[in-house]
Design an enzyme around this catalytic site. Structure first.
Site, PDB file in Angstrom:
ATOM      1  N   ARG A   1       0.874  -1.258   0.057  1.00 24.71           N
ATOM      2  CA  ARG A   1      -0.088   0.026   0.123  1.00 24.71           C
ATOM      3  C   ARG A   1       0.862   1.193   0.193  1.00 24.71           C
ATOM      4  O   ARG A   1       0.358   2.410  -0.541  1.00 24.71           O
ATOM      5  CB  ARG A   1      -1.055  -0.108   1.320  1.00 24.71           C
ATOM      6  CG  ARG A   1      -2.103  -1.002   0.987  1.00 24.71           C
ATOM      7  CD  ARG A   1      -2.850  -1.180   2.250  1.00 24.71           C
ATOM      8  NE  ARG A   1      -4.344  -1.787   1.768  1.00 24.71           N
ATOM      9  CZ  ARG A   1      -4.915  -2.164   2.679  1.00 24.71           C
ATOM     10  NH1 ARG A   1      -5.082  -2.445   3.794  1.00 24.71           N
ATOM     11  NH2 ARG A   1      -5.869  -2.764   2.189  1.00 24.71           N
TER      12      ARG A   1
ATOM     13  N   LYS B   1     -20.008 -18.110  -0.115  1.00 23.55           N
ATOM     14  CA  LYS B   1     -21.699 -17.752  -0.026  1.00 23.55           C
ATOM     15  C   LYS B   1     -22.307 -17.085  -1.272  1.00 23.55           C
ATOM     16  O   LYS B   1     -21.787 -15.779  -1.844  1.00 23.55           O
ATOM     17  CB  LYS B   1     -22.101 -17.081   1.205  1.00 23.55           C
ATOM     18  CG  LYS B   1     -21.770 -18.007   2.166  1.00 23.55           C
ATOM     19  CD  LYS B   1     -22.233 -17.246   3.589  1.00 23.55           C
ATOM     20  CE  LYS B   1     -22.247 -18.197   4.791  1.00 23.55           C
ATOM     21  NZ  LYS B   1     -22.328 -17.426   5.844  1.00 23.55           N
TER      22      LYS B   1
ATOM     23  N   GLY C   1     -12.774  -8.667  -1.807  1.00 24.20           N
ATOM     24  CA  GLY C   1     -12.724  -9.688  -0.597  1.00 24.20           C
ATOM     25  C   GLY C   1     -11.515 -10.529  -0.771  1.00 24.20           C
ATOM     26  O   GLY C   1     -10.428  -9.862  -0.587  1.00 24.20           O
TER      27      GLY C   1
ATOM     28  N   GLY D   1     -13.467  -4.216  -0.129  1.00 19.34           N
ATOM     29  CA  GLY D   1     -14.795  -3.801   0.102  1.00 19.34           C
ATOM     30  C   GLY D   1     -15.155  -2.897  -0.971  1.00 19.34           C
ATOM     31  O   GLY D   1     -16.380  -2.850  -1.432  1.00 19.34           O
TER      32      GLY D   1
HETATM   33  P1  AMP Z   1     -15.277 -14.948  -0.345  1.00 19.51           P
HETATM   34  O1  AMP Z   1     -14.610 -13.862   0.603  1.00 19.51           O
HETATM   35  O2  AMP Z   1     -16.759 -14.814  -0.388  1.00 19.51           O
HETATM   36  O3  AMP Z   1     -14.454 -14.620  -1.583  1.00 19.51           O
HETATM   37  O4  AMP Z   1     -14.963 -16.237   0.052  1.00 19.51           O
HETATM   38  C1  AMP Z   1     -13.960 -16.964   0.119  1.00 19.51           C
HETATM   39  C2  AMP Z   1     -13.678 -18.052   1.065  1.00 19.51           C
HETATM   40  O5  AMP Z   1     -14.463 -19.080   0.112  1.00 19.51           O
HETATM   41  C3  AMP Z   1     -12.331 -18.861   0.999  1.00 19.51           C
HETATM   42  O6  AMP Z   1     -12.028 -18.693   2.486  1.00 19.51           O
HETATM   43  C4  AMP Z   1     -12.606 -20.040   0.741  1.00 19.51           C
HETATM   44  O7  AMP Z   1     -11.947 -21.174   1.461  1.00 19.51           O
HETATM   45  C5  AMP Z   1     -14.246 -20.432   0.699  1.00 19.51           C
HETATM   46  N1  AMP Z   1     -14.540 -21.432  -0.291  1.00 19.51           N
HETATM   47  C6  AMP Z   1     -14.451 -21.524  -1.460  1.00 19.51           C
HETATM   48  N2  AMP Z   1     -14.951 -22.742  -2.008  1.00 19.51           N
HETATM   49  C7  AMP Z   1     -15.570 -23.450  -1.014  1.00 19.51           C
HETATM   50  C8  AMP Z   1     -16.249 -24.848  -0.829  1.00 19.51           C
HETATM   51  N3  AMP Z   1     -16.322 -25.542  -1.669  1.00 19.51           N
HETATM   52  N4  AMP Z   1     -16.681 -24.725   0.405  1.00 19.51           N
HETATM   53  C9  AMP Z   1     -16.742 -23.970   1.759  1.00 19.51           C
HETATM   54  N5  AMP Z   1     -15.809 -22.793   1.475  1.00 19.51           N
HETATM   55  C10 AMP Z   1     -15.129 -22.409   0.369  1.00 19.51           C
END
Ligand code: AMP
Length: 396
Positions: A35, A198, A354, A377
């Site tokens: 940064r 999610k 993220g 974010g």
């Molecule tokens: P995000 O911050 O929404 O991009 O989510 C990232 C997180 O999603 C990471 O910590 C991954 O470990 C998790 N992730 C990716 N694929 C899976 C999966 N099949 N089951 C559970 N967690 C997952």
């Protein structure tokens, strides 16, 4: 869009909002300087013009109270090394100490103010606090993309005290252009790859980008909500049952908008959420009970590869597996390699939002994609189609 190049800083003080929210180790050493490196061109432009720079930033979450552990004094030497000028430090961001330090600043000099968030007024977007900050400079430069989605005093409110003399620094201008290149002016076919845990956290992004992309690749934990909604068996995979209808709705909308959606067809399933669990490749819609999909399978990766290699513009947000565990990182690494190949072939690729940046850095893809966003974010909110307050304040 006014950038720093529209101003000559000779004899002027630039009040620059930077994002120096850097990680520190137990002895207060900076463990990742990205940064600070990213803010360097903006600071140097001011100095080379013959101006001086007053830098303001937050560090950590002191919650409105002075906290020596989160003092920006810890990073003065590192910032000095990187910029090549001995940086001065003011023990407060407003009040007598700050005013005196600013008054004594000569052309060619750099002053770093103490952590803005030692004052609750910063995050509250307090107008008198913003006005006090505004006294420190002749021209306001916002170069902090990481906080551009916050209407804080130093990121947004302060701009109103510089009706004519406000602009984007190089970093923020680069971020805006990169997002624009994907969301507005990207060469077709445009492909978005959305992974992560999610559906619920990505819904607004998906809905917004359906109007912008030709292909949508969905991977990671989000997969199983879609698969179950379509009638598949997802075993013990992460799944948001209450979002299944929404998932079907997204697929319908995509079809109506002529967006091709690619979901995994096979996955690496494990009998536990553990790096050392037993694993097997199974069809995505036939995952046995007691097993959960933790990474993309080979047939899926082959399909994703073809789509990515045929794309001219690529947006990547979110891993396609649990990349933190070595045995479930292969899909995410493979995906990074396809994006690397597409980029070498002339595609524009943007990674951000993220956790994506963490994955990209961990696997060394940082220099292989066209642009890695510096704001988690802020990037997510941009992809959701929101106008970030920090950006609007400069444009307005
Ligand atoms: P995000 O911050 O929404 O991009 O989510 C990232 C997180 O999603 C990471 O910590 C991954 O470990 C998790 N992730 C990716 N694929 C899976 C999966 N099949 N089951 C559970 N967690 C997952």
């Amino acid at each position: 869009m006014k950038t720093i190049d529209d101003f000559n800083f000779e004899g002027k003080k630039a009040l620059i909002r930077v994002d120096f929210n850097v990680p520190l180790d137990g002895e207060f050493n900076v463990t990742d300087t990205s940064r600070i490196d990213a803010a360097k061109p903006t600071i140097l432009k001011v100095l080379e013009d013959g101006g001086s720079a007053v830098l303001m930033s937050h560090l950590g979450r002191p919650k409105g109270k002075a906290n020596p552990d989160m003092s920006l004094s810890h990073i003065v030497d590192k910032v000095s090394d990187i910029i090549g000028v001995q940086v001065k430090f003011a023990e407060d961001s407003v009040g007598a100490k700050a005013d005196e330090a600013v008054a004594g600043l000569q052309s060619g000099e750099v002053l770093l103010l103490e952590n803005l968030r030692f004052h609750a007024e910063e995050e509250a977007g307090d107008e008198s606090f913003a006005e006090a900050l505004s006294k420190h400079g002749d021209i306001y430069v916002n170069d902090a993309f990481g906080t551009a989605h916050r209407a804080h005093a130093s990121t947004t409110i302060v701009a109103k005290f510089f009706p004519e003399n406000k602009c984007f620094g190089y970093l923020l201008a680069k971020e805006i252009k990169a997002i624009d290149k994907v969301m507005e002016t990207g060469e077709k076919p445009v492909t978005a790859i959305l992974g992560g845990a999610k559906v619920s956290s990505k819904i607004t992004i998906i809905e917004n980008i359906l109007d912008k992309v030709d292909n949508l690749i969905i991977g990671g934990g989000m997969t199983y909500t879609f698969v179950k909604a379509k009638g598949g068996k997802v075993g013990d995979s992460i799944c948001e049952d209450d979002k299944m209808e929404l998932a079907l709705d997204i697929l319908k909308k995509a079809e109506a908008k002529n967006v091709k959606v690619y979901l995994p067809v096979d996955v690496l399933a494990a009998n536990d959420f553990d790096n050392n669990a037993e694993t097997q490749f199974v069809d995505v819609d036939k995952i046995p009970d007691g097993w959960q999909g933790l990474d993309a399978g080979p047939k899926t990766l082959e399909i994703f590869k073809q789509v990515i290699l045929a794309s001219k513009t690529i947006l990547w947000n979110g891993p396609v597996g649990v990349f933190e565990m070595e045995n479930f990182a292969k899909g995410t690494i493979a995906l990074g390699n396809y994006i690397d190949e597409a980029t070498k072939g002339g595609a524009f690729s943007l990674v951000g939002g993220g956790d994506s940046v963490a994955a990209v850095k961990q696997f060394g893809f940082e220099d292989k994609v066209s642009y890695v966003s510096t704001g988690g974010g802020a990037m997510l909110e941009s992809l959701e189609g929101k106008t970030l307050p920090g950006i609007a304040a400069i444009l307005g």
